[in-house]
Write an enzyme that holds these catalytic residues in place. Structure first.
Site, PDB file in Angstrom:
ATOM      1  N   GLY A  26       0.764  -1.238   0.000  1.00  0.00           N
ATOM      2  CA  GLY A  26       0.000   0.000   0.000  1.00  0.00           C
ATOM      3  C   GLY A  26       0.790   1.280   0.000  1.00  0.00           C
TER       4      GLY A  26
ATOM      5  CD  GLU B  56      -4.013   0.241   5.425  1.00  0.00           C
ATOM      6  OE1 GLU B  56      -3.366   0.956   4.641  1.00  0.00           O
ATOM      7  OE2 GLU B  56      -3.510  -0.268   6.437  1.00  0.00           O
ATOM      8  CG  ASP B  57      -1.383  -2.128   2.440  1.00  0.00           C
ATOM      9  OD1 ASP B  57      -1.704  -3.143   3.091  1.00  0.00           O
ATOM     10  OD2 ASP B  57      -0.243  -1.646   2.487  1.00  0.00           O
ATOM     11  CG  ASN B  58      -2.480  -8.039   1.165  1.00  0.00           C
ATOM     12  OD1 ASN B  58      -3.273  -8.930   1.439  1.00  0.00           O
ATOM     13  ND2 ASN B  58      -1.513  -8.210   0.279  1.00  0.00           N
TER      14      ASN B  58
ATOM     15  CB  ALA C 198      -5.226  -5.218  -3.119  1.00  0.00           C
TER      16      ALA C 198
END
Length: 439
Positions: free
Chosen positions: A217, A258-260, A263
């Site tokens: 992210g 949270e980024d993963n 996605a």
């Protein structure tokens, strides 16, 4: 003897597979990053391109903060706004942000002060107000320790638009992290060697094959309208439907990565795909000690363990040192190849591939003046990979941004109280009452 033979065959096949993955990553890096054409969107009229809201969460004085933020003010794109988020009105990043706003009065930029607590993830809490107030559907979320080329946004919107003949819609565009070291610290150097070679090689290879979501992210572009349909459950959403309950960015505040998870949700819940533009996210690494590096790597191993256990358990067998031993034994068993010969050949080719990936991302070969220090850091990274994995795999607590968390199933987290090691507890007198500042 038969069991040994089949084990050697299995080892040889596994090593061949990992070598193929490495070659895919190296080849894809050459094709994608050695030529970065200018997007036609860079000079198009503002009314003809989709608007983009750039969201940058700030906390304190990150290394190279002024230049990092300035790189978004100078994007060659005719229709964007910048929202700078800070949780505390006394944050040290605010004077830097205000100085840039004064320097670029023609850029539509706002500072949003004050977090909204929607979960345990402080980055999401810091961003959620900007997320809701953004004027445009396309969001570019980019960390404060990242600097980018002026053409990055235009090329990313190109990639997000996708090809007319594509079988799958593109829901997220991300950028490969590339470490830039500003302080000569051992941890910083090892982090640089890791991100710019092996990590980039595997990251690019996995996203080239695209069998599943694999996203960091540091710099991601996606649509808010897509995020408002998902919640991180990874359960498919009916066509034109949405998940029940909390959706959008607040739904991902329960995760540390949270980024993963965002996605993964766009991939599995909507059935869409991701793409890499031909740009990199220059991750400016500041003062990182060896212990900082070890804790950082251990933290994300523990997160991955609770998200994809089987893949995490395989990680040691993808690293060069363990792989070299498997290959040497397999070749010696099957073809009587001297182990020293296979070890020497393995590492010589492995280093060549890694340095070729570096050259593709950097736009130039490794400078001669940095060669020996970089290779020493590279060797340290490879030798530390297994000990760090063994340390990380037996534990579920991590420290991130000065706070302690316990990793739960599926990568969710909860706040944890700071604990003392057995050695610290042994040394503490029974009648000792620790001061609150020490906790």
């Amino acid at each position: 003897m038969t069991a040994i033979f089949y084990a050697a065959c299995g080892g040889f096949v596994w090593c061949s597979f990992l070598w193929a993955v490495g070659i895919v990553g190296c080849s894809a890096a050459r094709k994608r990053y050695r030529l970065r054409p200018r997007s036609p969107l860079a000079t198009a009229p503002a009314s003809s391109v989709p608007g983009v809201s750039i969201l940058r969460p700030l906390k304190g004085l990150d290394t190279n903060l002024y230049e990092n933020l300035e790189s978004t003010f100078t994007q060659e794109y005719p229709n964007f706004e910048i929202l700078l988020s800070v949780a505390d009105e006394n944050d040290q990043a605010l004077p830097v942000a205000r100085e840039l706003i004064a320097k670029y009065p023609h850029v539509n930029c706002r500072i949003i002060v004050g977090e909204e607590i929607v979960g345990v993830n402080p980055k999401v809490n810091n961003l959620v107000r900007s997320y809701r107030e953004a004027a445009h559907d396309i969001l570019w979320v980019i960390d404060s320790n990242v600097t980018v080329h002026s053409g990055t946004l235009a090329r990313s919107v190109d990639a997000l638009s996708g090809s007319p003949n594509a079988k799958k819609r593109i829901a997220l565009v991300h950028h490969v992290p590339f470490a830039v070291v500003t302080e000569n610290k051992i941890g910083s150097r090892i982090e640089e060697a890791f991100l710019n070679t092996n990590h980039a090689k595997m990251y690019i290879a996995i996203n080239t094959v695209a069998v599943d979501s694999c996203v960091m992210g540091k710099s991601n572009v996606y649509r808010r309208s897509d995020l408002e349909r998902v919640n991180g459950s990874l359960k498919p959403v009916p066509t034109s439907g949405s998940q029940p309950g909390t959706r959008g960015l607040p739904a991902f505040a329960r995760f540390l990565a949270e980024d993963n998870m965002i996605a993964g949700a766009l991939w599995h819940e909507l059935g869409d795909r991701h793409d890499l533009s031909c740009d990199i996210a220059r991750n400016v690494v500041g003062n990182m000690s060896l212990s900082d590096y070890i804790r950082r790597r251990a933290r994300w191993i523990r997160v991955r363990k609770h998200m994809v256990l089987s893949a995490t358990l395989l990680e040691p067998f993808t690293e060069s040192v363990v792989l070299s031993l498997i290959l040497a034994w397999s070749l010696n068993t099957l073809f009587a190849v001297p182990p020293l010969l296979s070890l020497a050949a393995h590492f010589a080719i492995w280093i060549y591939v890694d340095l070729d990936v570096y050259a593709s991302l950097a736009g130039h070969p490794l400078p001669a003046g940095q060669r020996w220090s970089f290779m020493a850091a590279w060797a340290a990274r490879e030798l530390l990979a297994l000990p760090i994995f063994l340390f990380a795999i037996f534990g579920s607590q991590v420290t991130w941004r000065g706070r302690n968390y316990t990793i739960l199933r599926n990568g969710e987290v909860e706040r944890a109280e700071q604990t003392r090691s057995w050695f610290q507890r042994l040394r503490q007198p029974k009648n000792y009452d620790p001061l609150s500042t020490e906790l």
